[in-house]
Design an enzyme around this catalytic site. Structure first.
Site: not given
Length: 503
Positions: A211, A325, A414
């Site tokens: 990320s 995600e 995610h």
């Protein structure tokens, strides 16, 4: 009696020997770590730069002060100033403080002569949260694979990314913002100078992150301060090459000045005089979120343009993203996932391009909307980074698509892959991990470890991972309970997103 004395002397020598192996001399002083049951020695809370407080708030990181004697490196230092933003973050650190520029080292080396490969991992959290103490990033498991592993704290949000006209004026580089990225580069400089003492090879440093950590990897590959310090790069979900380009300096300065005015501290002197807790509290105001910018110094030009011109670090890259995600409701809201509702949502998002979007994201509506949400968030930016690097770097590029949900979850959300890749499933007690999860974790960690050691994820006993290529039809590895090499089936997504990025 003599025998007992010899035994005592022998055990004392062994104790001294064990103690000696945990003491390492760095450029700023000696540190003493703790050897874990695995044989890996952990050194926690080592300062790599001076505390960025007082006049050093919003300055480039300065050298850490030297200390006398031996510093106990047996606990994590404070995490950087942050609000409690993400429920999945678990911290083992010593509170929250502006004095937070610490790193942690896990090494399997028994001497400074071993020259082992090195992994430096940057945490995620939207450049607003995260910490090197989080169990999912713990370095012991990766170190046990023969890799000196580090996590690095870096300044966050307003403390790490505020741009302001006065800051730009006082800077010798006529830039402001991106202090958190400067921290990361300073940590890489520390590694260059010191990691040999921990048994690491300063010429074999792979940087990695997920990320915002992955955004950071893409940034350090074009940061002049990190030039020559990187031998390989791993990116999990994210890059600076996405649909939201980093703001230019002038716009970021304006945003910073507006924020300062809004909290009643319009001048730099007043901003620096604010207690850290007050400044942190002011981040609760709507829209107060500071991010990496195109400052002309740390990020000299548009990341897309720099990668297109081949101006990034010419190193092997392994990167990819997860299947969930985003969430279909980010596209459809509370509407049912029907063809009619999806068409209406696309019309609202894309206007006269809605037809092209519908063509690119066809098939099952719920799946298509999930994939669109994922691409808009982070999938496209990661693809663009991989595609650009494969096109211009002249170095091997490896792409993955991660599809294994955590137990009880619908899809691979995610950040779920981190603890698999780092070999840290046992540290997350929330989920009832199955044998298939542990098998995938072993496989994924082996791929990552091989890449860190050789620039190639492949090795004995692993399904062959083909290199990625630029353009349509790239090969990649789908990582799941049964991992397999596949040819990309989502080219239409990225052709459409490319057309949007250029509009």
């Amino acid at each position: 009696m003599k025998k007992a004395g010899l035994l005592f002397l022998s055990s004392s020598l062994l104790a001294c020997s064990a103690h000696a192996t945990t003491r390492v001399s760095t450029a700023t002083g000696a540190v003493e770590g703790v050897t874990e049951a695995s044989g890996v020695t952990a050194y926690k809370g080592i300062p790599y730069a001076a505390a960025p407080v007082g006049k050093l708030r919003w300055q480039a990181p300065q050298p850490a002060a030297k200390w006398k004697g031996t510093r106990k490196a047996d606990h994590f230092g404070a995490r950087c100033m942050q609000l409690p933003l993400f429920s999945d973050m678990v911290f083992r650190s010593d509170g929250v403080s502006e004095d937070c520029l610490f790193l942690n080292v896990w090494t399997p080396a028994k001497s400074a002569r071993e020259k082992l490969p090195v992994l430096v991992y940057f945490y995620g959290g939207g450049f607003a949260a995260g910490d090197g103490s989080e169990p999912r990033y713990d370095g012991e498991s990766m170190a046990a694979k023969g890799i000196v592993t580090l996590t690095v704290n870096y300044r966050l949000n307003v403390f790490g990314f505020l741009a302001h006209p006065e800051l730009t004026r006082e800077s010798p580089h006529h830039a402001s913002g991106n202090y958190g990225l400067m921290d990361q580069a300073a940590a890489l400089q520390w590694v260059k100078k010191n990691i040999a003492a921990f048994g690491g090879d300063p010429s074999r440093v792979t940087i990695a992150g997920e990320s915002a950590g992955s955004f950071s990897v893409s940034a350090q590959m074009i940061n002049p301060q990190a030039k020559g310090l990187i031998a390989g790069a791993i990116g999990e979900s994210g890059s600076l090459l996405g649909l939201m380009a980093p703001a230019p300096l002038a716009a970021a300065e304006q945003a910073g000045a507006t924020f300062a005015q809004g909290i009643g501290a319009p001048t730099l002197k007043e901003l620096r005089a604010l207690p850290a807790d007050k400044l942190l509290d002011d981040l609760k105001k709507p829209g107060a979120w500071f991010f990496a910018i195109q400052d002309g110094y740390v990020i000299p030009k548009s990341p897309v343009a720099m990668y297109a011109a081949g101006e990034q670090a010419k190193v092997p890259l392994l990167a990819g993203w997860n299947s969930y995600e985003g969430h279909y409701k980010q596209i459809l809201g509370d509407a049912e996932p029907t063809g009619e509702n999806f068409a209406a949502a696309l019309q609202k998002l894309y206007g006269d391009q809605a037809g092209a979007a519908q063509q690119a994201y066809s098939g099952d509506v719920k799946q298509a909307a999930t994939e669109l949400a994922s691409d808009r968030f982070i999938g496209y930016g990661t693809w663009k980074w991989i595609d650009s690097h494969a096109r211009t770097s002249g170095k091997p590029t490896w792409r993955y698509y991660y599809t294994r949900p955590r137990p009880g979850q619908e899809g691979a959300n995610h950040s779920v892959e981190i603890e698999y890749a780092m070999g840290n499933l046992p540290l997350n007690k929330v989920y009832a991990w199955a044998a298939e999860d542990y098998a995938l974790s072993k496989q994924m960690q082996d791929y990552f470890a091989n890449f860190i050691k050789t620039g190639n994820p492949n090795g004995a006993g692993l399904p062959e991972w083909p290199q990625a290529s630029a353009g349509a039809g790239s090969r990649l590895m789908q990582l799941d309970a049964t991992s397999k090499a596949i040819t990309a089936t989502d080219d239409a997504h990225y052709q459409f997103q490319e057309s949007q990025a250029k509009r």
